[in-house]
Design an enzyme around this catalytic site. Structure first.
Site, short mmCIF file in Angstrom:
data_model
loop_
_atom_site.label_atom_id
_atom_site.label_comp_id
_atom_site.label_asym_id
_atom_site.label_seq_id
_atom_site.Cartn_x
_atom_site.Cartn_y
_atom_site.Cartn_z
CG PHE A 104 -16.27 21.73 14.58
CD1 PHE A 104 -16.91 22.55 13.67
CD2 PHE A 104 -16.87 20.53 14.93
CE1 PHE A 104 -18.14 22.20 13.15
CE2 PHE A 104 -18.10 20.16 14.41
CZ PHE A 104 -18.74 21.00 13.50
CB SER B 297 -10.68 15.14 18.39
OG SER B 297 -12.00 14.62 18.49
CG HIS C 122 -19.28 23.27 22.73
ND1 HIS C 122 -19.22 21.92 22.47
CD2 HIS C 122 -18.05 23.76 22.43
CE1 HIS C 122 -18.02 21.62 22.01
NE2 HIS C 122 -17.28 22.72 21.98
#
Ligand SMILES: C[S@@+](CC[C@H](N)C(=O)[O-])C[C@H]1O[C@@H](n2cnc3c(N)ncnc32)[C@H](O)[C@@H]1O
Length: 217
Positions: free
Chosen positions: A25, A57, A151
């Site tokens: 993402f 990431s 999140h």
């Protein structure tokens, strides 16, 4: 002195290609910023991310660790997916669902991608819940912490509480999915960074796409 003397080392082409192709993402510009920060911060101490997913990431961060040549990246994920990645939810990917065990699993993709990126020695996978790992994490302070796990409000607050105080002076604390405008995304990372930047120990470093960055004074 020539300009080349000041040039920042570039990410390995192969690692970059694997990172860009990996499911995930993170935007490319956000990955580049993580790479830049980790190049500096991994000289202070190890880097750590919460939320490995399929390694996107982690490869930007891990390749910076490799180039700086001093400390690795610890990449934490239980590999069972966040709430929004479960069946029926907005970010569910059926190709990451284990139909035998009836649950999400991203560990095989993550493992394959860091190997293909040539980063097996620089990324240390920790396949567990972030708060459990933090309970047993003792004295190792960190150059950079990247929070991109659950999140929800509770998750982001928990990850901040568990890991932010491990960042060394001069090191970075980064959050993904920071959206000042609620129409663009969930508010928990934004609210967390707003809270933290008001504290004396943090200096606001900037917002790069949706990557929010603080620096420890
Ligand atoms: C948004 S994804 C991470 C994306 C990744 N950083 C990238 O660049 O593609 C969130 C990940 O956090 C993991 N996660 C959620 N809550 C967690 C927790 N409490 N402990 C460890 N991992 C968690 C999920 O399994 C999921 O893989």
């Amino acid at each position: 002195m020539s300009g080349a003397a000041h040039a920042r080392p570039a990410m390995a082409a192969r690692a970059r290609e694997v990172a860009i192709q990996a499911k995930g993402f993170l935007k490319e510009a956000e990955g580049d910023k993580l790479f830049e920060l980790a190049l500096e911060a991994s000289r202070l101490g190890p880097c750590l991310e919460i939320g490995s997913y399929c390694g996107k990431s982690g490869i930007f961060l891990g390749d910076a660790c490799r180039i700086a040549g001093q400390n690795p990246l610890f990449s934490i994920d239980h590999h069972r997916g966040s709430a929004e990645q479960q069946p029926g939810q907005e970010y569910f990917d059926p190709n990451l669902y284990d139909c035998v065990e009836n649950r999400m699993t991203t560990l095989a993709d993550f493992w394959r991608n860091i190997g293909r990126a040539g980063l097996d020695s620089w990324i240390i996978p920790v396949a567990a819940d972030s708060s459990i790992v933090s309970r047993y994490w003792r004295d190792t302070s960190l150059g950079l912490v990247f929070i991109d796990g659950g999140h929800g409000e509770f998750d982001v607050l928990s990850d901040y509480g568990c890991w932010a105080n491990r960042v060394l002076s001069g090191g970075y604390l980064c959050f993904h999915d920071v959206y000042p405008d609620p129409a663009r995304g969930g508010q928990a990372p934004y609210q967390m960074i707003q809270y933290a930047r008001a504290l004396p120990e943090w200096e606001y470093y900037g917002l790069f796409e949706s990557l929010g960055v603080l620096r420890r004074r």
